[in-house]
Design an enzyme around this catalytic site. Structure first.
Site, mmCIF file in Angstrom:
data_model
loop_
_atom_site.group_PDB
_atom_site.id
_atom_site.type_symbol
_atom_site.label_atom_id
_atom_site.label_comp_id
_atom_site.label_asym_id
_atom_site.label_seq_id
_atom_site.Cartn_x
_atom_site.Cartn_y
_atom_site.Cartn_z
ATOM 1 N N ARG A 8 0.838 -1.215 0.000
ATOM 2 C CA ARG A 8 0.000 0.000 0.000
ATOM 3 C C ARG A 8 0.859 1.246 0.000
ATOM 4 N NH1 ARG A 8 -5.201 -0.506 3.595
ATOM 5 N NH2 ARG A 8 -3.915 0.810 4.928
ATOM 6 N N LYS A 11 4.894 4.750 -3.393
ATOM 7 C CA LYS A 11 6.221 4.885 -4.013
ATOM 8 C C LYS A 11 6.800 3.517 -4.365
ATOM 9 C CE LYS A 11 7.128 9.304 -4.100
ATOM 10 N NZ LYS A 11 7.419 9.959 -5.393
ATOM 11 N N LYS A 12 6.634 2.574 -3.428
ATOM 12 C CA LYS A 12 7.105 1.209 -3.674
ATOM 13 C C LYS A 12 6.351 0.597 -4.848
ATOM 14 C CE LYS A 12 8.353 -1.439 0.348
ATOM 15 N NZ LYS A 12 7.997 -2.628 1.125
ATOM 16 N N ASP A 69 9.251 -7.104 1.219
ATOM 17 C CA ASP A 69 9.626 -6.402 2.443
ATOM 18 C C ASP A 69 11.074 -5.972 2.270
ATOM 19 O OD1 ASP A 69 8.632 -5.465 4.960
ATOM 20 O OD2 ASP A 69 10.028 -6.821 5.933
ATOM 21 N N GLY A 151 11.792 7.263 1.488
ATOM 22 C CA GLY A 151 12.473 6.661 2.633
ATOM 23 C C GLY A 151 13.868 7.202 2.852
ATOM 24 N N ASP A 153 16.339 7.183 0.804
ATOM 25 C CA ASP A 153 17.050 7.509 -0.447
ATOM 26 C C ASP A 153 17.928 8.767 -0.356
ATOM 27 O OD1 ASP A 153 16.206 5.284 -1.775
ATOM 28 O OD2 ASP A 153 14.702 6.288 -3.004
ATOM 29 N N LYS A 173 17.908 4.680 -10.574
ATOM 30 C CA LYS A 173 17.712 3.902 -9.335
ATOM 31 C C LYS A 173 17.238 2.493 -9.691
ATOM 32 C CE LYS A 173 15.209 3.356 -5.018
ATOM 33 N NZ LYS A 173 14.204 3.787 -4.045
ATOM 34 N N HIS A 178 17.972 -2.685 -4.965
ATOM 35 C CA HIS A 178 17.708 -3.952 -4.290
ATOM 36 C C HIS A 178 16.365 -4.512 -4.752
ATOM 37 C CE1 HIS A 178 16.245 -0.439 -2.289
ATOM 38 N NE2 HIS A 178 15.488 -1.106 -1.451
ATOM 39 N N ARG A 179 15.389 -3.610 -4.928
ATOM 40 C CA ARG A 179 14.047 -4.045 -5.359
ATOM 41 C C ARG A 179 14.120 -4.636 -6.762
ATOM 42 N NH1 ARG A 179 12.180 0.087 -3.495
ATOM 43 N NH2 ARG A 179 11.726 -0.994 -1.563
HETATM 44 P P1 IMP Z 1 8.364 -2.076 4.505
HETATM 45 O O1 IMP Z 1 8.988 -3.003 3.515
HETATM 46 O O2 IMP Z 1 6.990 -1.641 4.130
HETATM 47 O O3 IMP Z 1 8.489 -2.587 5.905
HETATM 48 O O4 IMP Z 1 9.161 -0.712 4.490
HETATM 49 C C1 IMP Z 1 10.480 -0.689 4.174
HETATM 50 C C2 IMP Z 1 11.124 0.581 4.693
HETATM 51 O O5 IMP Z 1 12.517 0.480 4.376
HETATM 52 C C3 IMP Z 1 10.626 1.835 4.001
HETATM 53 O O6 IMP Z 1 9.624 2.483 4.733
HETATM 54 C C4 IMP Z 1 11.891 2.678 3.933
HETATM 55 O O7 IMP Z 1 12.068 3.337 5.145
HETATM 56 C C5 IMP Z 1 12.994 1.638 3.786
HETATM 57 N N1 IMP Z 1 13.260 1.361 2.361
HETATM 58 C C6 IMP Z 1 13.048 0.206 1.677
HETATM 59 N N2 IMP Z 1 13.391 0.327 0.392
HETATM 60 C C7 IMP Z 1 13.810 1.584 0.240
HETATM 61 C C8 IMP Z 1 14.270 2.307 -0.893
HETATM 62 O O8 IMP Z 1 14.323 1.847 -2.035
HETATM 63 N N3 IMP Z 1 14.635 3.575 -0.628
HETATM 64 C C9 IMP Z 1 14.581 4.148 0.590
HETATM 65 N N4 IMP Z 1 14.121 3.529 1.661
HETATM 66 C C10 IMP Z 1 13.737 2.251 1.494
#
Ligand code: IMP
Length: 198
Positions: A8, A11-12, A69, A151, A153, A173, A178-179
């Site tokens: 949800r 950005k992800k 995650d 986050g 970044d 990016k 990693h994603r």
């Molecule tokens: P979750 O996977 O929803 O628990 O959230 C992962 C958290 O890790 C995010 O809220 C960010 O704080 C951090 N995070 C994960 N991937 C990234 C990224 O690509 N850039 C910046 N922060 C990230």
């Protein structure tokens, strides 16, 4: 073949769709098409939480689900914030406060090595599940820079670059993230799923 992206975080979601949105035969559904509840991240590891998110959303929606995650692991902090990255500075998931806390903890610390880690999970209604990991090595900047991404970044400088991830164009990016690395490992499975061969 309809597959739900189990996040949800807008950005992800945007990044996931940019990275694997092009697989022929897959119609991606999101929380906007198919509203689902927030899954509580009670796991102790990224792997556990990725599994938890994917399987819970399969139970709720009866659809194949791709979940993820991720977190930031800082060497000088023994791997923290890690699985607690989103809530590092409190339950509010406030990116600015998380970044401030990180900088405060690293004040005067010379070893600024860190890595982003993502674990992606593909779960099917028949109970099968696959996990894949992606890592991006780098270091923590002395101050935030840039306005892209989300986050941590603005504080993360990928190895071999001098800019933070927030200073890169989105496609820059995506090339190294990693994603990207985690999701690309699931691409062949997703392609098979789309062809009805999984
Ligand atoms: P979750 O996977 O929803 O628990 O959230 C992962 C958290 O890790 C995010 O809220 C960010 O704080 C951090 N995070 C994960 N991937 C990234 C990224 O690509 N850039 C910046 N922060 C990230």
């Amino acid at each position: 073949m309809k597959v739900l992206i189990g996040t949800r975080n807008p950005k992800k979601l945007e990044e996931c769709l940019r990275i694997i949105g092009d697989i022929p035969g897959i119609e991606w559904l999101t929380f906007r098409d198919h509203p689902f509840p927030e899954v509580e991240e009670t796991g102790m590891t990224l792997e556990e939480n990725a599994r938890l998110k994917a399987t819970s959303l399969v139970s709720v929606t009866k659809l194949p689900v791709l979940a993820e995650d991720s977190g930031l692991e800082v060497v000088a902090l023994g791997g923290a914030p890690g699985v607690r990255s989103a809530r590092f500075a409190g339950a509010g998931k406030d990116y600015r406060r998380n970044n401030e806390k990180l900088l405060k903890l690293l004040a005067g610390v010379e070893d600024r090595r860190a890595r982003f880690r993502a674990v992606a999970a593909l779960a099917l209604p028949d109970g099968r599940i696959w996990l894949a990991e992606g890592v991006l090595e780098g270091e923590i900047a002395l101050a935030p820079r840039g306005s892209g991404g989300f986050g941590y970044d603005p504080l993360f400088i990928p190895l071999g670059d001098s800019r933070t991830l927030a200073e890169l164009a989105p496609e820059e990016k995506d090339r190294i993230s990693h994603r990207r690395r985690a999701l690309e490992r699931l691409r062949p499975l997703l392609a098979s799923l789309a062809r009805g061969q999984l």
